[in-house]
Write an enzyme that holds these catalytic residues in place. Structure first.
Site, short mmCIF file in Angstrom:
data_model
loop_
_atom_site.label_atom_id
_atom_site.label_comp_id
_atom_site.label_asym_id
_atom_site.label_seq_id
_atom_site.Cartn_x
_atom_site.Cartn_y
_atom_site.Cartn_z
N THR A 115 30.33 33.27 49.59
CA THR A 115 30.80 33.26 48.19
C THR A 115 30.75 34.70 47.68
O THR A 115 31.68 35.46 47.91
CB THR A 115 29.99 32.28 47.31
OG1 THR A 115 28.61 32.54 47.48
CG2 THR A 115 30.32 30.85 47.67
N GLU A 133 22.92 40.68 45.42
CA GLU A 133 23.91 41.17 44.46
C GLU A 133 23.48 42.50 43.86
O GLU A 133 22.42 42.61 43.27
CB GLU A 133 24.10 40.14 43.35
CG GLU A 133 24.83 38.92 43.89
CD GLU A 133 24.93 37.85 42.84
OE1 GLU A 133 24.01 37.73 42.04
OE2 GLU A 133 25.96 37.14 42.84
N THR A 173 24.43 29.86 46.56
CA THR A 173 23.46 29.07 47.30
C THR A 173 23.14 29.69 48.65
O THR A 173 24.00 30.24 49.29
CB THR A 173 24.11 27.71 47.56
OG1 THR A 173 24.36 27.12 46.31
CG2 THR A 173 23.23 26.81 48.39
N LYS A 206 24.64 32.33 54.46
CA LYS A 206 25.31 32.95 53.32
C LYS A 206 24.37 32.90 52.13
O LYS A 206 23.46 32.07 52.07
CB LYS A 206 26.65 32.29 53.02
CG LYS A 206 26.61 30.81 52.72
CD LYS A 206 26.29 30.42 51.31
CE LYS A 206 27.20 31.09 50.31
NZ LYS A 206 26.82 30.66 48.93
N ASN A 250 26.44 39.55 36.97
CA ASN A 250 25.99 38.29 36.40
C ASN A 250 26.17 38.15 34.90
O ASN A 250 26.02 37.06 34.36
CB ASN A 250 24.53 38.05 36.78
CG ASN A 250 24.39 37.71 38.24
OD1 ASN A 250 24.90 36.69 38.67
ND2 ASN A 250 23.77 38.59 38.99
N THR A 262 32.21 32.33 32.93
CA THR A 262 32.51 31.00 33.48
C THR A 262 33.80 30.51 32.88
O THR A 262 34.13 30.79 31.74
CB THR A 262 31.39 30.00 33.14
OG1 THR A 262 31.02 30.17 31.78
CG2 THR A 262 30.21 30.25 34.02
#
Lengths: 398, 398
Positions: free
Chosen positions: A152, A271, A185, A174, A393, A398
């Site tokens: 992802t 990240e 995840t 991952k 982030n 979203t």
């Protein structure tokens, strides 16, 4: 440490095939693959470790239910939608995705597991996934494309393989943060052509996961979908490995080493991360204390920021040790940063801050704490905290 | 809620004086004051709450030892050097600093406490501090300069006062992160002209601190020097307040309200923070569960980043709830963000994401979680995570 071959992957062991396709669900990242199947040509023993989150995804319930009845020999993975917080329909969709994949791979539906990673609270786009399924070509060299399809927010695929005796263990994982909407995840898939007795497989795998993936932290956030699976198909022949088997310890060590290698790959690709941090706690009264302190160190905002700035800021390490609540002997506590003793006898040492700062600019930073009260130890991994983490982030909507 | 007067401070109650000077120790920030004294004209009852860190600063040991023998009536505070991890010499220096301040204020050395905040592992610059001490003028309007002198990385002083019956409670605090080298320890100083019985004072103060300062988090890092002190000098007359006194509950409520006000000021001024977040957990099985979840929510990197980006990312709240380990009823869990229900019955609601994002751009963001299993509740405070936080803590070198 067994030598991990970074070119290895889930189809390195004999008797496994994999393949991937693009269903149009994962709309970001390179290498547009978002649906993958891994399958064994032979029946397997299967071990599984799941997230401890109470609010878990549909896939967790499905895999638990299936593995309670019989071992599985394949898994279908989709990236882009996590199928979490989706209720009854999520369960139905997950079972259906597994059924479609099993049909395509030619195995019973009950033997196909399912993992989903991506945005929470959205239903699986079944038409897209079902439409792409037939285009998946399962082949002996499919490991690398499987590794790419499960990504992802990962910036690169994470795979490896290791040998023990006449056997191979391969794996891919991952994860680079627990991210919504790009729910990163942690998923890990391991395969081996060794024959392994089922209960022993689960025990050894649970321990390996505990010493690797469970001691990695990017941001301390557990996802509702975290899953690690291990398939052992025995394709390379021989007697089933169990406690007392001549290769039992070699298997355990090799599996652990591969899991640690993959876990470090996750931390390295955290990240916004620019460097890997390895935390080792020794001299603890109990393993629980050592593991607790590793986890607290690896999630400290201040310490992660200091490492990002290559600041030899031992005070932030000492502060975490102090607040951790673990048993310690203040006069005997020592702290080493990149191999340099920075704190002992309740006092900082007279270290060369400039030289140490330069050493901290390496791609791997080692932090060691000895608590001076016992002989228990633990090692874990994390990464630095950069402004990019916040940007990834906060600035993405979203 | 008692009305907190933001113009009030530690010398608002009768019978207290304060003053400050610049000793040249704190080399950053505005308003160059770094040494301050607060003293009561009358004997006091004194209550104290300290950090739970095992590696604490010299001041903690000194104040504990003094208060074990008799109540104190004053405190000297220096900013710039924390006198932590300084061993025996740190203890001697701390006692000496208190002795000098007591002499200047004209009270017994045993009744003068000491707090230090700033860099860890450095000795107090006793010559500078001793040299500046005589220039401190203790006066009835000294509260504001006391509040400025105790600041480290704080961007503004934090003070307030509240009335109950014929009495006043005043207070000041500092802290915006647990920072080394600018060790932004949480320090809070409260004063009241009410007469309060000693044991009752300590009980009520410990509870007020638990419901306020102990539920604030900027980055989850406890400092080795965290201290909260409350002096009650009875200057306004009357019978000592104790359990059963007509004003006992009013005192408790007023003290708690002032502590909550000051705690929120700390969260609001968190390093790099652009907004205050208030976390309320209800429907918990136990208060411990509610407090635990408040603390986990307020320290989540992902949630703090989402609030910074005004992203109505309920999935990150649900993920923290899920991994928290607290008792919950998944079907009954509800999540409200800025007054909008975003999650219920294990599913997201159909909320207007754009409107909610706009609401999240306010200076205060409210997050409420109901666990659906009991009637226990807790409220706490935190702030968003910005790239500035990383810059402040990574780009500044020790």
């Amino acid at each position: 440490m067994a030598a991990v071959d970074p070119a290895g992957h889930v189809t390195s062991p004999a008797g496994f095939r994999a393949g991937a396709a693009f269903a149009g669900v994962k709309t970001y990242g390179d290498g547009k693959l978002d649906l993958a199947i891994l399958v064994s040509d032979y029946p397997c023993m299967t071990a599984a470790v799941y997230t401890r989150s109470r609010l878990h995804a549909a896939s967790i319930d499905i895999n638990r239910a299936k593995l309670a009845v019989r071992p599985a020999r394949g898994v279908v993975v989709n990236a882009g939608v996590a199928n979490a917080s989706t209720g009854e329909r999520g369960l139905r969709d997950g079972y259906e995705l597994a059924r479609l994949a099993a049909g395509h791979a030619g195995i019973p539906a009950e033997e196909m597991l399912v993992c989903s990673t991506g945005v929470i609270g959205h239903f699986l786009p079944m038409e897209k996934l079902g439409g792409a399924m037939p285009s998946i070509v399962l082949h002996r060299d499919g490991g690398p494309e499987f590794a790419r399809a499960i990504m992802t927010t990962d910036t690169r695929p994470k795979s490896g393989a290791v040998r023990f005796g006449p056997y191979t263990i391969g794996g891919s994982c991952k994860g680079s943060g627990m991210i919504h909407p790009n729910m990163a995840t942690m998923l890990a898939f391991l395969t081996t052509d060794a024959p392994v007795e089922g209960v022993f497989l689960q025990q050894v795998f649970a321990k390996a996961v505990d010493d690797s993936f469970n001691l990695v932290s990017v941001d301390g956030d557990t996802s509702p979908s975290d899953t690690a699976l291990l398939f052992a198909n025995g394709a390379a022949g021989g007697d089933p490995i169990r406690l007392g088997h001549p290769l039992a310890w070699e298997f355990e060590a090799a599996l652990r080493d591969l899991c640690v290698y993959l876990a470090k790959e996750i931390a390295r690709d955290g990240e916004g991360a620019t460097r890997l941090i390895e935390f080792t706690v020794t001299g603890a009264a109990t393993v629980e204390d050592a593991r607790k302190l590793v986890r607290l160190l690896s999630t400290s905002y201040l310490l992660k920021s200091a490492v990002h700035g290559a600041d030899p800021n031992w005070g932030r390490i000492a502060a975490v040790v102090g607040r951790s609540g673990v048993d310690l002997n203040e006069e005997a506590v020592t702290i080493d940063l990149c191999g340099t003793r920075v704190f002992e006898r309740a006092r900082p040492t007279a270290f060369d801050a400039d030289a140490l700062s330069a050493a901290m600019r390496a791609s791997e930073v080692e932090i060691r704490v000895d608590l001076g009260v016992g002989s228990a130890a633990a090692t874990g991994w994390g990464c630095d905290l950069s402004a990019d983490y916040v940007a990834i982030n906060a600035d993405y909507h979203t």
